[in-house]
Design a protein around this motif. Structure first.
Motif, mmCIF file in Angstrom:
data_model
loop_
_atom_site.group_PDB
_atom_site.id
_atom_site.type_symbol
_atom_site.label_atom_id
_atom_site.label_comp_id
_atom_site.label_asym_id
_atom_site.label_seq_id
_atom_site.Cartn_x
_atom_site.Cartn_y
_atom_site.Cartn_z
ATOM 1 N N LEU A 38 0.829 -1.215 0.000
ATOM 2 C CA LEU A 38 0.000 0.000 0.000
ATOM 3 C C LEU A 38 0.860 1.260 0.000
ATOM 4 C CD1 LEU A 38 -2.659 1.588 0.345
ATOM 5 C CD2 LEU A 38 -2.517 1.121 2.802
ATOM 6 N N ILE A 39 2.064 1.176 0.502
ATOM 7 C CA ILE A 39 2.889 2.373 0.708
ATOM 8 C C ILE A 39 3.136 3.174 -0.565
ATOM 9 C CG2 ILE A 39 5.254 3.079 1.318
ATOM 10 C CD1 ILE A 39 4.988 1.214 3.756
ATOM 11 N N PRO A 40 3.399 2.564 -1.729
ATOM 12 C CA PRO A 40 3.542 3.397 -2.932
ATOM 13 C C PRO A 40 2.323 4.268 -3.215
ATOM 14 C CG PRO A 40 4.440 1.218 -3.344
ATOM 15 C CD PRO A 40 3.747 1.154 -2.006
ATOM 16 N N ALA A 41 1.117 3.774 -2.946
ATOM 17 C CA ALA A 41 -0.090 4.591 -3.162
ATOM 18 C C ALA A 41 -0.144 5.753 -2.178
ATOM 19 C CB ALA A 41 -1.348 3.721 -3.025
ATOM 20 N N ILE A 42 0.268 5.518 -0.943
ATOM 21 C CA ILE A 42 0.325 6.609 0.041
ATOM 22 C C ILE A 42 1.295 7.680 -0.435
ATOM 23 C CG2 ILE A 42 1.032 7.208 2.390
ATOM 24 C CD1 ILE A 42 0.038 4.462 3.277
ATOM 25 N N GLN A 43 2.416 7.263 -0.990
ATOM 26 C CA GLN A 43 3.417 8.218 -1.459
ATOM 27 C C GLN A 43 2.921 9.013 -2.660
ATOM 28 O OE1 GLN A 43 6.575 5.335 -1.867
ATOM 29 N NE2 GLN A 43 7.351 5.716 0.203
ATOM 30 N N VAL A 44 2.158 8.357 -3.525
ATOM 31 C CA VAL A 44 1.561 9.071 -4.659
ATOM 32 C C VAL A 44 0.578 10.128 -4.158
ATOM 33 C CG1 VAL A 44 -0.043 8.837 -6.607
ATOM 34 C CG2 VAL A 44 1.870 7.248 -6.372
ATOM 35 N N LEU A 45 -0.230 9.769 -3.172
ATOM 36 C CA LEU A 45 -1.216 10.717 -2.658
ATOM 37 C C LEU A 45 -0.545 11.870 -1.918
ATOM 38 C CD1 LEU A 45 -4.267 10.704 -3.013
ATOM 39 C CD2 LEU A 45 -4.469 9.985 -0.637
ATOM 40 N N ARG A 46 0.576 11.599 -1.273
ATOM 41 C CA ARG A 46 1.340 12.683 -0.633
ATOM 42 C C ARG A 46 1.786 13.705 -1.675
ATOM 43 N NH1 ARG A 46 1.025 15.162 3.224
ATOM 44 N NH2 ARG A 46 1.620 13.636 4.813
ATOM 45 N N LEU A 47 2.202 13.248 -2.847
ATOM 46 C CA LEU A 47 2.598 14.174 -3.916
ATOM 47 C C LEU A 47 1.393 14.975 -4.402
ATOM 48 C CD1 LEU A 47 4.992 11.869 -5.994
ATOM 49 C CD2 LEU A 47 5.640 13.770 -4.507
ATOM 50 N N ARG A 48 0.224 14.338 -4.432
ATOM 51 C CA ARG A 48 -0.983 15.031 -4.899
ATOM 52 C C ARG A 48 -1.442 16.065 -3.875
ATOM 53 N NH1 ARG A 48 -5.845 14.065 -7.859
ATOM 54 N NH2 ARG A 48 -6.801 16.116 -7.932
ATOM 55 N N TYR A 49 -1.346 15.726 -2.589
ATOM 56 C CA TYR A 49 -1.792 16.626 -1.522
ATOM 57 C C TYR A 49 -0.631 16.829 -0.540
ATOM 58 C CZ TYR A 49 -6.382 15.335 -3.355
ATOM 59 O OH TYR A 49 -7.458 15.112 -4.176
ATOM 60 N N PRO A 50 0.361 17.619 -0.910
ATOM 61 C CA PRO A 50 1.586 17.731 -0.108
ATOM 62 C C PRO A 50 1.374 18.310 1.286
ATOM 63 C CG PRO A 50 1.559 19.376 -1.867
ATOM 64 C CD PRO A 50 0.434 18.446 -2.130
ATOM 65 N N TYR A 88 -12.062 -4.283 -8.578
ATOM 66 C CA TYR A 88 -10.876 -5.005 -8.086
ATOM 67 C C TYR A 88 -10.658 -6.244 -8.944
ATOM 68 C CZ TYR A 88 -7.794 -7.456 -4.782
ATOM 69 O OH TYR A 88 -6.728 -8.098 -4.194
ATOM 70 N N SER A 89 -9.390 -6.535 -9.256
ATOM 71 C CA SER A 89 -9.073 -7.696 -10.084
ATOM 72 C C SER A 89 -7.952 -8.513 -9.451
ATOM 73 C CB SER A 89 -8.642 -7.252 -11.485
ATOM 74 O OG SER A 89 -8.143 -8.358 -12.217
ATOM 75 N N HIS A 90 -8.090 -9.834 -9.500
ATOM 76 C CA HIS A 90 -7.031 -10.723 -9.027
ATOM 77 C C HIS A 90 -5.871 -10.808 -10.014
ATOM 78 C CE1 HIS A 90 -8.739 -12.326 -5.353
ATOM 79 N NE2 HIS A 90 -9.893 -12.479 -5.951
ATOM 80 N N ASP A 91 -6.018 -10.196 -11.175
ATOM 81 C CA ASP A 91 -4.964 -10.251 -12.194
ATOM 82 C C ASP A 91 -4.000 -9.071 -12.118
ATOM 83 O OD1 ASP A 91 -5.902 -12.635 -13.270
ATOM 84 O OD2 ASP A 91 -7.298 -11.608 -14.606
ATOM 85 N N ASP A 92 -4.224 -8.144 -11.190
ATOM 86 C CA ASP A 92 -3.344 -6.973 -11.046
ATOM 87 C C ASP A 92 -2.385 -7.166 -9.882
ATOM 88 O OD1 ASP A 92 -4.319 -5.467 -13.133
ATOM 89 O OD2 ASP A 92 -5.829 -4.471 -11.916
ATOM 90 N N TYR A 93 -1.134 -6.759 -10.073
ATOM 91 C CA TYR A 93 -0.193 -6.694 -8.951
ATOM 92 C C TYR A 93 -0.815 -5.800 -7.891
ATOM 93 C CZ TYR A 93 4.363 -6.010 -6.600
ATOM 94 O OH TYR A 93 5.398 -5.981 -5.689
ATOM 95 N N GLU A 94 -0.696 -6.178 -6.628
ATOM 96 C CA GLU A 94 -1.455 -5.490 -5.577
ATOM 97 C C GLU A 94 -1.103 -4.011 -5.468
ATOM 98 O OE1 GLU A 94 -4.573 -6.457 -2.708
ATOM 99 O OE2 GLU A 94 -3.900 -6.905 -4.742
ATOM 100 N N VAL A 95 0.127 -3.632 -5.756
ATOM 101 C CA VAL A 95 0.485 -2.210 -5.774
ATOM 102 C C VAL A 95 -0.416 -1.454 -6.746
ATOM 103 C CG1 VAL A 95 2.258 -0.550 -6.458
ATOM 104 C CG2 VAL A 95 2.888 -2.522 -5.075
ATOM 105 N N PHE A 96 -0.661 -2.047 -7.919
ATOM 106 C CA PHE A 96 -1.468 -1.376 -8.931
ATOM 107 C C PHE A 96 -2.944 -1.379 -8.561
ATOM 108 C CE2 PHE A 96 2.079 -3.062 -11.829
ATOM 109 C CZ PHE A 96 2.904 -2.006 -11.487
ATOM 110 N N SER A 97 -3.391 -2.397 -7.817
ATOM 111 C CA SER A 97 -4.767 -2.383 -7.311
ATOM 112 C C SER A 97 -4.967 -1.203 -6.359
ATOM 113 C CB SER A 97 -5.083 -3.696 -6.579
ATOM 114 O OG SER A 97 -5.168 -4.774 -7.479
#
Length: 335
Positions: A26-38, A123-132
């Motif tokens: 989940l951490i990469p998504a948190i980091q992306v959102l930090r960039l969006r809302y610094p 949600y898809s079981h075919d996606d790497y969880e980071v991308f989900s």
């Protein structure tokens, strides 16, 4: 979604129950959102078993726990502009997201839980969880890359270094993690001992990490391999991360420790059978995934693996030579 719902976001809560691996990815998504809302404050509601993982993410401002009752008063006294429930199936986290009454609530639409979100997401079981997890951010207008930048975990400075923890172990060590949350994902003590002997013969020292359940395997490896050091049951999760950060390679089953190594930029050899490799296995030239693709595997769905009537043949048929060859290739790679 009203325009001001996007522009006025100052307080964000991620909900992440479950295991270590989900928390890491989940951490990469948190980091992306930090960039969006610094300038927003980002908080996480986790469990005691996975909460410490978010200490590896400096973008998180505060961590709450489901199973720490004093945290509930603080949660319900807080006001959130955005809540992102990252649980994939169970209802409790979706109910909590609804009760906290944020104007924007995002979550996976895997069942009737979707009715509790303002913006349910497929949600898809075919996606790497980071991308989900990245996909959860799409309603915010956030476009995420399909590439994973690694390393994305940061070991806090206060945590002991690998040098302090390992004492006499020389650099270039290989880490073995023999553990798993269920028996069907354990490769076995004898195989790990035989593998360790082969790696030691190449001149690489070894370190065994894990919890109390891995003590027996760690002791067996240490007894049979002079250059091996057993740290199973002797380190905290953050100290294990520190050891991984200094490693040349990790060899592990489908586990949270595997995802920690990926997040720290370490090469890995991973053993997949019951788990969904498309969803959980790392990709790229620095990672080798061993998977025999039996007709009955993967059999895990939403974190539940049924008892195996054929003794986890998908994993047990993997040979020591097969895993050693994969490890030797990565150990001699300069990429």
């Amino acid at each position: 979604m009203p325009a001001n719902s996007l522009t006025d976001i100052q307080q964000i809560l991620f909900i992440r129950p479950g295991g270590i691996g989900d928390a890491v990815l989940l951490i990469p998504a948190i980091q992306v959102l930090r960039l969006r809302y610094p300038h927003a404050k980002i908080e996480v509601l986790a469990e005691k078993r996975n909460a410490v993982i978010f200490e590896l993410c400096p973008q998180v401002d505060k961590i709450f726990c489901y199973d720490r009752w004093r945290d509930w008063k603080r949660l319900f006294c807080s006001s959130y502009d955005l809540i992102i429930d990252t649980e994939q199936w169970h209802y409790l986290s979706a109910v909590i997201a609804r009760l906290l009454r944020a104007p924007v609530r995002l979550g996976f639409a895997t069942n009737a839980r979707s009715k509790l979100f303002t913006h349910p997401v497929s949600y898809s079981h075919d996606d790497y969880e980071v991308f989900s997890f990245y996909h959860l951010l799409h309603p915010l207008g956030t476009v995420c890359s399909r590439e994973l930048n690694s390393p994305f975990l940061t070991v806090p400075e206060a945590v002991k270094s690998a040098t302090e923890l390992l004492d006499s172990v020389s650099e270039g060590y290989v880490v073995l993690f023999p553990g798993a949350s269920i028996q069907e994902r354990r490769w076995g003590e004898r195989k790990f001992v035989a593998l360790a002997e082969k790696i030691a013969a190449l001149g690489f020292p070894l370190v065994i990490v894990g919890g109390d359940d891995d003590l027996t395997v760690g002791e067996a490896v240490e007894k049979n391999v002079v250059s091996a050091k057993n740290m199973a049951g002797k380190t905290s999760l953050l100290e294990t991360a520190s050891i991984l950060r200094g490693a040349t390679l990790l060899i592990s089953g489908d586990s949270g420790v595997l995802h920690m190594a990926v997040g720290l930029g370490i090469r890995t050899v991973s053993l997949f059978g019951p788990g969904i490799a498309k969803k959980w296995a790392p990709s790229g030239h620095r990672h080798t995934v061993i998977n025999h693709h039996l007709p009955c595997s993967p059999c895990t769905r939403f974190g539940t693996t049924p008892p195996c009537p054929i003794g986890a043949k998908c994993l047990q048929d993997m040979t020591v030579d097969e895993v050693f060859t994969a490890a030797e290739t990565l150990l001699h790679s300069h990429a």
